[in-house]
Scaffold this motif. Sequence first.
Motif, PDB file in Angstrom:
ATOM      1  N   TYR A 144       0.825  -1.613   0.208  1.00 61.44           N
ATOM      2  CA  TYR A 144       0.364   0.404   0.281  1.00 61.44           C
ATOM      3  C   TYR A 144       1.067   1.344  -0.004  1.00 61.44           C
ATOM      4  O   TYR A 144       0.848   2.286  -1.182  1.00 61.44           O
ATOM      5  CB  TYR A 144      -1.055   0.317   1.515  1.00 61.44           C
ATOM      6  N   ALA A 145       2.456   1.074   0.864  1.00 61.78           N
ATOM      7  CA  ALA A 145       2.565   2.615   0.777  1.00 61.78           C
ATOM      8  C   ALA A 145       3.485   2.191  -0.705  1.00 61.78           C
ATOM      9  O   ALA A 145       3.640   3.599  -1.215  1.00 61.78           O
ATOM     10  CB  ALA A 145       3.915   2.260   1.268  1.00 61.78           C
ATOM     11  N   LYS A 146       3.653   1.156  -1.658  1.00 59.96           N
ATOM     12  CA  LYS A 146       4.410   1.299  -2.617  1.00 59.96           C
ATOM     13  C   LYS A 146       3.520   2.384  -4.020  1.00 59.96           C
ATOM     14  O   LYS A 146       3.208   3.025  -4.524  1.00 59.96           O
ATOM     15  CB  LYS A 146       4.822   0.518  -3.412  1.00 59.96           C
ATOM     16  N   LYS A 147       1.883   1.599  -3.530  1.00 56.60           N
ATOM     17  CA  LYS A 147       0.974   2.081  -4.482  1.00 56.60           C
ATOM     18  C   LYS A 147      -0.023   3.903  -4.249  1.00 56.60           C
ATOM     19  O   LYS A 147       0.194   4.715  -4.407  1.00 56.60           O
ATOM     20  CB  LYS A 147      -0.074   1.461  -3.570  1.00 56.60           C
ATOM     21  N   HIS A 148       0.222   4.357  -2.271  1.00 59.54           N
ATOM     22  CA  HIS A 148       0.115   4.946  -2.318  1.00 59.54           C
ATOM     23  C   HIS A 148       0.921   6.578  -2.028  1.00 59.54           C
ATOM     24  O   HIS A 148       0.854   7.723  -1.918  1.00 59.54           O
ATOM     25  CB  HIS A 148      -0.979   5.675  -1.597  1.00 59.54           C
ATOM     26  N   GLY A 149       2.190   6.430  -2.247  1.00 59.58           N
ATOM     27  CA  GLY A 149       3.263   6.813  -1.437  1.00 59.58           C
ATOM     28  C   GLY A 149       3.598   7.147   0.016  1.00 59.58           C
ATOM     29  O   GLY A 149       2.483   7.138   0.800  1.00 59.58           O
ATOM     30  N   VAL A 150       4.847   7.653   0.333  1.00 52.55           N
ATOM     31  CA  VAL A 150       5.276   7.116   2.200  1.00 52.55           C
ATOM     32  C   VAL A 150       4.461   8.523   2.718  1.00 52.55           C
ATOM     33  O   VAL A 150       4.739   9.165   3.627  1.00 52.55           O
ATOM     34  CB  VAL A 150       6.594   7.058   1.684  1.00 52.55           C
ATOM     35  N   GLU A 151       4.012   9.927   1.483  1.00 47.77           N
ATOM     36  CA  GLU A 151       3.906  11.148   2.415  1.00 47.77           C
ATOM     37  C   GLU A 151       2.571  10.812   2.963  1.00 47.77           C
ATOM     38  O   GLU A 151       2.190  10.943   3.752  1.00 47.77           O
ATOM     39  CB  GLU A 151       3.203  11.615   1.045  1.00 47.77           C
ATOM     40  N   ARG A 152       1.437   9.049   1.872  1.00 50.96           N
ATOM     41  CA  ARG A 152       0.097   9.242   2.739  1.00 50.96           C
ATOM     42  C   ARG A 152       0.498   7.706   3.872  1.00 50.96           C
ATOM     43  O   ARG A 152      -0.310   7.245   4.312  1.00 50.96           O
ATOM     44  CB  ARG A 152      -0.472   8.635   1.384  1.00 50.96           C
ATOM     45  N   LEU A 153       0.814   6.720   3.279  1.00 50.63           N
ATOM     46  CA  LEU A 153       1.135   6.083   4.238  1.00 50.63           C
ATOM     47  C   LEU A 153       2.692   5.450   4.234  1.00 50.63           C
ATOM     48  O   LEU A 153       3.334   5.072   3.053  1.00 50.63           O
ATOM     49  CB  LEU A 153       0.346   4.233   3.084  1.00 50.63           C
TER      50      LEU A 153
END
Length: 359
Positions: free
Chosen positions: A165-174
């Motif tokens: 999920y971090a890869k899909k949404h980016g570490v600014e969000r997850l």
Amino acid sequence: ENYKWVATEINESIWFFEKISTGVLQNFTSSAVLEHPLDRSADGNVVMFLFFIIGGVCTVLALLAFVRFFFASSREQVFLPNEASFVDPNLSGARSPFPSIESPGSVTLSVIVPAYNEEARLPVMLDEALEYLIQRSLDDRSFTFEIIVVDDGSKDSTSEVALHYAKKHGVERLRVLSLQRNRGKGGAVKRGMMCARGTYLLMADADGATKFADVSRLLDKMRQLDTAGHGLVLGSRAHLQDEAVAKRSALRNVLMHGFHVAVTVAGVHGIRDTQCGFKLFARRSAERLFANLHIERWAFDVELIYLATQLGIKMAEVAVNWTEVDGSKLTPAAATIQMAKDLARIRLCYLLGVWRIDS
């Protein structure tokens, strides 16, 4: 540190006993006629009284030592090596340091999700949460968020699921905080809170039992409570209690009522549902509460509410929609024993001054 504390108490007791003994001896030897002290009723009563006092002091010291060694384990180091940083799966696994809760908040809402062996249930919860949060950020451009999944030393692929999920949404969000060993739910929540960026910080269970959109109710109530960055809003299932009692076994109902009594004895009053895994903290309150938290297993919610009461932090309960989800890691017998021990620790350690609140 524990041994030094006990040694100090013992030395002070010995000094006290020596002073008392010296005073009694001087009193007896100064008499014109040396008689056995127990042969004189007045002196005998004095001796018995002194030994009663000394015995009481020794009993209290023994109780304090017992509490210190068997109940009052020191707060552990917050982060072990590599726990204070997160992986960015979109930058070839590069690691970046987590911020500190002592810094000013930079997003509206941080969602802390403690997860232990939750590879099956976590995706459902994250899908629901992200759908709500992304839509809200589109409707209100001032609303920003992050989710921190705290993998509490899982033995399955919980971290890998969260990193997807971090890869899909980016570490600014997850972001994913992977603990090197299991700390317990309270320990996982604490460490997630200590590195969150939110003005408001939500604790949400990984099973998705609480309807995530109900966070809007908690935020609305928080804005009524929030004074200078302080406030605590507790999601509550108390309105579902009658239905739940009807569905539970007799044993579970007995355990539930016994727990409520124990919580009251531990010093928590006026809160109908202490254990709902959906709680919203104002940033400054989260910093103060989790810095003082000792309990890291199931009863940590009770200590948080006790601390909030002692620190004068305003609290409110808000009804939430909740459904039981299969796959709970809670074993009733083991959890009951752990709860009883932790509630006893809360009561005894604060009552005897073994734990002190840093305000």
